[in-house]
Design an enzyme around this catalytic site. Structure first.
Site, mmCIF file in Angstrom:
data_model
loop_
_atom_site.group_PDB
_atom_site.id
_atom_site.type_symbol
_atom_site.label_atom_id
_atom_site.label_comp_id
_atom_site.label_asym_id
_atom_site.label_seq_id
_atom_site.Cartn_x
_atom_site.Cartn_y
_atom_site.Cartn_z
ATOM 1 N N HIS A 182 0.822 -1.227 0.000
ATOM 2 C CA HIS A 182 0.000 0.000 0.000
ATOM 3 C C HIS A 182 0.851 1.269 0.000
ATOM 4 C CE1 HIS A 182 -3.342 -2.512 2.181
ATOM 5 N NE2 HIS A 182 -2.933 -3.057 1.049
ATOM 6 N N TYR B 170 -13.396 9.386 2.516
ATOM 7 C CA TYR B 170 -13.835 8.246 1.715
ATOM 8 C C TYR B 170 -13.927 6.945 2.512
ATOM 9 C CZ TYR B 170 -14.202 11.282 -2.183
ATOM 10 O OH TYR B 170 -14.638 12.295 -3.011
#
Length: 385
Positions: free
Chosen positions: A178, A275
């Protein structure tokens, strides 16, 4: 580098963000109004109706442009011809002649520490490339992820055509997973970067961290005028791992995002919005979180790069081994997403516009998670509708 932030530029950037915020789920370059053909001076500005793409599209692989690439990640078309491609693991940038497939290595970027999902990742050309010949790159080092710029001089000998990297922005968290890595210059001339939370979930909700964010900055690495948080490059937060950034023809920003075990996402980006990760994965009933406009199970997607063409977002899928078409009407999907090339070319990493109805598409089968053929990895020219 030449400073771009004059008063007019600042005012324009703030206006672009304001339009995006006021229009619902718009991006930082939200649908600016224009004067329609035939109106008289002084008449009210109106936004012309948007064309609606067909519910069903098509994909045709025109040809294989290049073969035998090692862990290709970033891809940047050059003005006048040629494609620059980064090798995640080798830390090199190579120029591809898109007509013959000939490869010319520009050089190795010093300081790249390739491990896990990190290495030499996204590429972008300076908005002033015609005069400054600068290439921007997102790279993993021993201590962080950062963005650097390098002078490209094609008159020098192959292997020695890159100038020393100048650090534009540093301090993005790094990890074995990530790391984000996509960078792009937006219609407003600002530099955008998608970052990941490195497996540390809490970073995504921490607005003081650069992990799990979409960042917006000047070409010199300063917080861009009009950003939603004071003295911050953070544009949006609550992301897990953003590897795709693209603008539609109304200058609205979209981003692809890796989910965990349940939902991958395509999001319409609104400045300052949350988000959801790790509180929400995919669509949520909690109004605090901005819901995605489309979602997929990871086995069908695991999305990396995205591009806009022919009224749709085109999304490259790694684990899903397919190219997704997401037809748009404004910042919503017009029809269900449609999959192409399923399993035919393996893992797909990066997709960029090639002009008109064409795209450049890279495979990612040599990244340690694919099953490379004798000719992998490849760059494909694809015709879409």
């Amino acid at each position: 580098m030449r400073q771009r932030a004059g008063a007019a530029v600042v005012a324009a950037a703030v206006l672009l963000l304001a339009v995006g915020c006021s229009g619902g789920e718009g991006g930082p370059g939200g649908g600016a109004s224009v004067t329609p053909h035939g109106t008289t001076p002084g008449s009210p500005f109106v936004t012309p109706p948007e064309a609606t793409p067909p519910a069903k599209g098509s994909v045709r692989v025109v040809r294989t442009v290049a073969e035998h690439l090692t862990t290709p990640w970033g891809l940047a078309p050059l003005p006048g011809g040629g494609l620059l491609v980064s090798s995640r693991d080798d830390g090199t940038i190579t120029r591809i002649d898109e007509k013959s497939g000939k490869k010319t290595e520009l050089g190795e970027v010093p300081g790249v520490a390739a491990a896990g999902e990190g290495g030499l990742l996204g590429l972008a050309l300076s908005p002033d490339y015609g005069s400054d010949h600068l290439i921007y790159a997102y790279m993993t080092t021993d201590s962080d992820n950062r963005i650097v710029s390098m002078l490209y001089d094609p008159k020098r000998d192959p292997g020695d055509q890159l100038g020393a990297p100048n650090t534009v922005f540093r301090g993005i968290p790094k990890g074995a997973i990530h790391n984000g890595g996509r960078i792009a210059f937006g219609p407003d001339g600002m530099l955008y970067a998608g970052t990941g939370e490195t497996g540390n979930r809490d970073l995504a909700q921490d607005k003081n961290s650069l992990g799990g964010k979409i960042l917006r900055m000047t070409p010199q690495g300063e917080p861009a005028p009009g950003n939603p948080f004071p003295d911050s490059t953070v544009l949006s937060y609550g992301h897990r791992d953003v590897q795709g950034l693209a603008w539609d023809d109304k200058q609205r920003l979209f981003a692809s995002e890796f989910g965990e075990d349940t939902w991958d996402e395509l999001n319409a980006i609104k400045p300052g919005d949350n988000y959801g990760w790790p509180k929400a994965e995919g669509k949520s009933s909690d109004p605090k979180y901005h819901n995605p406009i489309a979602e997929w199970h990871p086995a069908e997607a695991s999305p990396s790069g995205i591009a806009y063409a022919e009224g749709s977002i085109w999304m490259a899928a790694l684990r899903g081994e397919r190219l997704w078409r997401i037809p748009l009407k404004g910042t919503e999907t017009y029809a269900p997403p449609q999959a192409f090339l399923k399993g035919k070319y393996g893992r797909l990493r990066t997709v960029v516009p090639a002009g008109g109805d064409k795209l450049w598409l890279t495979t990612s089968n040599t990244d340690g998670r694919g099953h490379p053929t004798k000719t992998d990895d490849r760059i494909l020219e694809v015709e879409v509708s």
